[in-house]
Design an enzyme around this catalytic site. Structure first.
Site, PDB file in Angstrom:
ATOM      1  N   ARG A  71       0.843  -1.197   0.000  1.00  7.47           N
ATOM      2  CA  ARG A  71       0.000   0.000   0.000  1.00  7.47           C
ATOM      3  C   ARG A  71       0.877   1.246   0.000  1.00  7.47           C
ATOM      4  O   ARG A  71       2.096   1.173   0.137  1.00  7.47           O
ATOM      5  CB  ARG A  71      -0.896   0.010   1.251  1.00  7.47           C
ATOM      6  CG  ARG A  71      -0.104   0.006   2.545  1.00  7.47           C
ATOM      7  CD  ARG A  71      -0.922   0.389   3.754  1.00  7.47           C
ATOM      8  NE  ARG A  71      -0.174   0.223   5.003  1.00  7.47           N
ATOM      9  CZ  ARG A  71       0.753   1.065   5.451  1.00  7.47           C
ATOM     10  NH1 ARG A  71       1.059   2.139   4.745  1.00  7.47           N
ATOM     11  NH2 ARG A  71       1.378   0.851   6.584  1.00  7.47           N
ATOM     12  N   GLY A  72       0.252   2.402  -0.108  1.00  5.62           N
ATOM     13  CA  GLY A  72       0.974   3.646   0.046  1.00  5.62           C
ATOM     14  C   GLY A  72       1.204   3.960   1.510  1.00  5.62           C
ATOM     15  O   GLY A  72       0.667   3.313   2.408  1.00  5.62           O
ATOM     16  N   GLY A  73       2.029   4.964   1.765  1.00  8.01           N
ATOM     17  CA  GLY A  73       2.259   5.425   3.119  1.00  8.01           C
ATOM     18  C   GLY A  73       3.424   4.748   3.812  1.00  8.01           C
ATOM     19  O   GLY A  73       4.108   3.887   3.247  1.00  8.01           O
ATOM     20  N   GLN A  74       3.646   5.160   5.062  1.00  7.99           N
ATOM     21  CA  GLN A  74       4.752   4.644   5.864  1.00  7.99           C
ATOM     22  C   GLN A  74       4.232   3.570   6.825  1.00  7.99           C
ATOM     23  O   GLN A  74       3.302   2.846   6.499  1.00  7.99           O
ATOM     24  CB  GLN A  74       5.412   5.807   6.614  1.00  7.99           C
ATOM     25  CG  GLN A  74       6.073   6.838   5.698  1.00  7.99           C
ATOM     26  CD  GLN A  74       7.414   6.356   5.152  1.00  7.99           C
ATOM     27  OE1 GLN A  74       8.104   5.562   5.762  1.00  7.99           O
ATOM     28  NE2 GLN A  74       7.770   6.856   3.976  1.00  7.99           N
ATOM     29  N   THR A  76       2.434   1.835  10.097  1.00  5.07           N
ATOM     30  CA  THR A  76       1.350   2.025  11.051  1.00  5.07           C
ATOM     31  C   THR A  76       1.153   0.749  11.841  1.00  5.07           C
ATOM     32  O   THR A  76       1.792  -0.270  11.570  1.00  5.07           O
ATOM     33  CB  THR A  76       0.037   2.464  10.369  1.00  5.07           C
ATOM     34  OG1 THR A  76      -0.871   2.946  11.366  1.00  5.07           O
ATOM     35  CG2 THR A  76      -0.602   1.325   9.596  1.00  5.07           C
ATOM     36  N   TYR A  77       0.260   0.803  12.802  1.00  5.67           N
ATOM     37  CA  TYR A  77      -0.021  -0.343  13.666  1.00  5.67           C
ATOM     38  C   TYR A  77      -1.479  -0.747  13.526  1.00  5.67           C
ATOM     39  O   TYR A  77      -2.366   0.110  13.430  1.00  5.67           O
ATOM     40  CB  TYR A  77       0.256   0.016  15.131  1.00  5.67           C
ATOM     41  CG  TYR A  77      -0.275  -1.001  16.121  1.00  5.67           C
ATOM     42  CD1 TYR A  77       0.361  -2.232  16.296  1.00  5.67           C
ATOM     43  CD2 TYR A  77      -1.419  -0.730  16.869  1.00  5.67           C
ATOM     44  CE1 TYR A  77      -0.143  -3.166  17.193  1.00  5.67           C
ATOM     45  CE2 TYR A  77      -1.921  -1.660  17.775  1.00  5.67           C
ATOM     46  CZ  TYR A  77      -1.282  -2.876  17.926  1.00  5.67           C
ATOM     47  OH  TYR A  77      -1.780  -3.808  18.804  1.00  5.67           O
ATOM     48  N   GLY A 155      -7.007   0.246   2.875  1.00 12.16           N
ATOM     49  CA  GLY A 155      -8.094   1.129   3.273  1.00 12.16           C
ATOM     50  C   GLY A 155      -7.783   2.015   4.462  1.00 12.16           C
ATOM     51  O   GLY A 155      -6.723   2.641   4.515  1.00 12.16           O
ATOM     52  N   VAL A 156      -8.692   2.043   5.452  1.00  8.21           N
ATOM     53  CA  VAL A 156      -8.602   2.981   6.560  1.00  8.21           C
ATOM     54  C   VAL A 156      -8.725   2.231   7.884  1.00  8.21           C
ATOM     55  O   VAL A 156      -9.456   1.245   7.983  1.00  8.21           O
ATOM     56  CB  VAL A 156      -9.696   4.073   6.450  1.00  8.21           C
ATOM     57  CG1 VAL A 156     -11.093   3.483   6.581  1.00  8.21           C
ATOM     58  CG2 VAL A 156      -9.468   5.189   7.456  1.00  8.21           C
ATOM     59  N   CYS A 173       3.117   6.683  10.686  1.00 15.31           N
ATOM     60  CA  CYS A 173       3.007   7.262   9.341  1.00 15.31           C
ATOM     61  C   CYS A 173       4.251   8.062   8.960  1.00 15.31           C
ATOM     62  O   CYS A 173       4.196   8.937   8.092  1.00 15.31           O
ATOM     63  CB  CYS A 173       1.752   8.105   9.223  1.00 15.31           C
ATOM     64  SG  CYS A 173       0.246   7.186   9.629  1.00 15.31           S
TER      65      CYS A 173
END
Length: 219
Positions: A71-74, A76-77, A155-156, A173
């Site tokens: 996915r995109g981004g850095q 996360t947990y 997703g979120v 992030c």
């Protein structure tokens, strides 16, 4: 009319890797008849690192596994007490732009928080949803997407009532010192809440679509 429907799958509590694998399989085997789907899930504790994720943002993972996701981004947990919504959509068929989907995801979280009297906002330079706390601005929901073969997955993730301490083992992030919060620290939640269902309904409304509940899948 069928293209206006989205199937809602309640996965319950699942490990991350099998769900990720199932998302990719669905995306890679889609055809014009494959229904759009929302998957609601809570994961076992895991750190996920985005495609462009920098290893220095994973500080002290300890006994929590780190998964390099697509996915995109850095980093996360994910863990128990966090609602994760995966929109598995044929964005080409639905004529949904990436920015439109990101905005819809953020706004659906904002809509749900408003139901609990919590004011929240998104930031164009740092995807996700943010709220005010006594300690200042804090992130309450993280977002990361992948578009492949004209379809979306990932997703979120909305922090509801889970343990937030694992966020202290990473730069959430990619931001050192970023404050993270959860809904249960902002309002008194009922013992049995409907935050996941509320989030799915809010996103369907934002996309002008109709949700249809179906039997749970078994990825």
């Amino acid at each position: 009319m069928a293209s206006q429907l989205i199937e809602l799958h309640q996965l319950g509590h699942r490990a991350y890797l099998p769900v990720w694998s199932a998302m990719r399989e669905l995306t890679d085997t889609r055809d014009e008849t494959t229904p759009d789907q929302f998957w609601l899930v809570e994961h076992d504790p895991v750190f996920t690192q985005g495609q462009a994720g920098k290893p220095e943002h994973v500080l002290m993972p300890g006994d929590i596994p780190v998964v390099k996701a697509d996915r995109g981004g850095q980093v996360t947990y994910h863990g128990p007490g966090q609602v994760v919504l995966y929109p598995l959509l044929d964005v080409r068929r639905g004529k949904i732009g990436v920015r439109q989907l990101v905005t819809a995801l953020e706004n659906s979280v904002i809509d749900v928080l408003a139901l609990y009297g919590v004011s929240a906002w998104a930031k164009p330079d740092a995807p996700g949803v943010y709220v005010d706390t006594l300690q200042g601005e804090a992130k309450i929901a993280s977002l990361g997407l992948r578009i492949r073969r004209g379809a979306s997955y990932h997703g979120v993730a909305l922090n509801v009532d889970g343990d937030l301490s694992p966020f202290g083992r990473i730069n959430p992030c990619g931001y050192a010192g970023m404050q993270v919060t959860r809904l249960a620290d902002l309002v008194a939640l009922p013992a049995v809440h409907q935050v996941g269902d509320q989030l799915a309904s809010a996103l369907a409304r934002r996309l002008d679509r109709q949700l249809v509940a179906v039997s749970p899948i078994k990825p």
